[in-house]
Design an enzyme around this catalytic site. Sequence first.
Site, PDB file in Angstrom:
ATOM      1  CG  ASP A   1      10.264  98.086 112.535  1.00  0.00           C
ATOM      2  OD1 ASP A   1       9.829  98.933 113.344  1.00  0.00           O
ATOM      3  OD2 ASP A   1      10.327  98.278 111.318  1.00  0.00           O
TER       4      ASP A   1
ATOM      5  CG  ASN B   1      35.859  60.112 122.328  1.00  0.00           C
ATOM      6  OD1 ASN B   1      35.609  59.142 121.606  1.00  0.00           O
ATOM      7  ND2 ASN B   1      35.997  61.329 121.855  1.00  0.00           N
TER       8      ASN B   1
ATOM      9  CB  VAL C   1      44.510  61.141 118.183  1.00  0.00           C
ATOM     10  CG1 VAL C   1      43.685  61.250 116.901  1.00  0.00           C
ATOM     11  CG2 VAL C   1      45.874  61.787 117.998  1.00  0.00           C
TER      12      VAL C   1
END
Length: 892
Positions: A329, A690, A282
């Site tokens: 354009d 992490n 997790v």
Amino acid sequence: MTRAKHWHCLGSQETFLELGTSREGLAPDEVCRRLAVHGRNEITEKKKRTVLMMVLDQFRDFLIIILIAAAVIAGALGKPTDAVAILSIVALNAIIGFIQEYRAEEAMAALKKMAAPLATVVRNTAPAQIAAAELVPGDLVLLEAGQIVPADLRLVETANAQVDESALTGESVPVEKHAKRLDDPQLPLGDRKNMAYLGTVVTCGRAAGVVVATGMGTEMGRIAALLQSGEPARTPLQQRLAIFGKKLAAAIFAICAVIFTAGLLRGEPPLHMLLTAISLAVAAIPEALPAVITIALAIGAKKLVEKKALIRRLPAVETLGSVTYICSDKTGTLTLNKMTAEMVYADGRMVSADELRRSPPAAGGAADSPVATLLTAMSLSNDAKAGTGGAVIGDPTEAALLLLAAASGFDKSELEKKHPRLAELPFDSDRKLMTTFHAWTGGKVVSFTKGAAEKVLERSGRALSSPGGAGFDPAVVLRAAEQVSADGLRVLGFGMRVWDRLPDDLSSAAVESDLTLAGLAGLMDPPREEAKDAVAVCHAAGITPVMITGDHPATALAIAARVGIVEDGGREVMPGRALEDLPMEDFEKRVESVRVYARVSPEQKLKIVKGLQDRGQFVAMTGDGVNDAPALRCANIGVAMGITGTDVSREASGMILLDDNFATIVKAVEEGRRIYDNILKFIKYSMTSNAGTVWAVFLAPFFGLPLPLLPIQILWMNLLCDSFPGLALTAEPAEGQVMRRPPRRPDEGMFAGNRGLFIVLFGLLIGVSALLLQSFSMKAGLSWQTMVFTALVLGRMAVVLACRSENDSLFTIGVFSNRPLLGAVLLAGLLQAAAVYLPFFNGTLGTVPLTAAELALTLALAGAIFLAIEAEKAYKRKGRAAVPMRTVREAV
């Protein structure tokens, strides 16, 4: 109906015969039969996706599936707060995605609104007003000014009719219509002067036309079919996140399996190891990533509104940062969408509009200089009028002539007092001329004839000239007109003739002959002042600007050269006809070298977009008309015009320019790059942090150490550090080089540019440092677990500060240049202090209060991590300085 593309090549009588009808109209029973065969004159839609289907589609993304699994696991572990937080992020992401898809379905509804509700039709010799949906091929329709054309018509009768086809072809000026046969079957829509198409508007005059196509068989119907067949392109971020989610899931599963197995081999309790492995899984998932992305895009969208760009779909913000081609354009985007007189030719010389404004010639009547007489003609032989607030009411071309004359001192209202209009011959498309008669000096009358340069020239036998000036040489004047035309300007000629009195015979043959040439005027819709700078920024940023227009090739090339789209004398323009004849395989070999396209159709715009995408490019396409909608939808990001755009084009787009300005697209690209850079910074920060936790837990058994963290501590750290600091990274200002580097390659992954190596190595550094701190603290009898826990939290704060820039030092960009992040870091620090020193958290998180010395050690470790990352950036800066600099264009 097999010859539907060639109706303009048939004469009026041939059209009646081909459709089995006449000027008396169809009989009621024949109408019923044809209605049964061809169906109602309506734009039909394919079956819509249900709301439930659109909702369920939001949960198919792999990263979202991983987050849902993480929420379930967190809930099973007795962590409802974590589960609710993760599911809230998932729900927010789903809501935003659903809104974007629901809006996309509205493009077809806007297209259907353009159909005329009623039509005047001749049936059984009598005119009648019916619902336009009941028209059938062969019906004779009567048109008047202000009406919407109810179907595709072959005109069989016209009276000074003009039709605004801008929504269909992009032409900004109303098109004069006639009923004569045309020979070329491959004419672009804008040149089919004997046709009127569904959804266009009659601006003046009257006409009658035979219905040749209804419903989905019309040009508008073909666009509807293209719009429904084209699938919106996935954004670069969506593509990269899908790959990232799968790789991340595989890596997390493998690491957690190894940790669980290693723990069991060391004799750890199975339940404890299972909880640790699951908690680590997790924690390794950057569950704040969807929220960070959503908030980053939302903040970016809000900033873009201030820069005159309205984002309709949030992912479009990030897509802008990956754009490699901007297909724009011409009219109104690169130009002002305002016809302007740029120069005049008189007395054998060219005079620019700026020169006329600086040094206007004196006006005095018959004795005027040739330039003064020409300006007088431009002002008097003109139906435009000055309105309120400096505005001019009338035809755009005549308004431009009037404004130049007025700016040069020839005010129409003052001139009309001296030279009132006495009579006129209105303009018509056959003569391509108009003539007005005015009172002149000495009691005489003057006629001014204005029109196509070659028409005026062939009726002139002499030219005005100053004393000693060159004689009249038609070949010289014609070369001057051709030169002006080659520069992309529209050329008008002016002739004059002095009469003793107003002639009795006011026919064209009598009065539009034996003229004296007064001169020529060159007009164009000039480029915006900021367009050239914006194009230069595109080139510096490695983005290729391309012009796609419905205008003529010479005009398109002239504007492209003036704004810098074509460089180094490039003269290639690909007309729509050449594009249509080119097989897709051959076109894809050339598509990256073409910079200007002229006279293109909706399918061809789509072909250009797909050709570039097949070559691996990310395309931004601008458009304002109905004809642009399929290409807008198919492009990686469609950009519609907010001022001149149709509802259809806006609904099919991802972004709307509120000022119709090309420069705004470039500003939006810069914002898109900033946002994507910040998302990558979050991934770099989150994954590095992490990874440090994962390395620490993974390597602890190999160092002979107990697990350094409790499962609850892992979850706390993840929730604390990924939320506030991660979200605050979205406010990071753009780095200085953001628009001086090439776009990120479309196939570039999340871990490109050594980002993956950084995450692994610095994650390893953090993990090993934490274990060394753990080993030292255990030997010294310190509160080792709380110290490691705190050190990892503070280390994450060091990483987030150091990751604010890819290359520049924190001290260079300034600690206070991102105040939200500084506040988030301080808040995280306070919350971690609460976790360490408040009794409630001590019991919940398993922490103990740290002494000053213990806290100093954790701060020292965080400082070391910060300095290590700063040293790595300094090394990269030194390496870049040693390499000879190349321009972005060379690098690309």
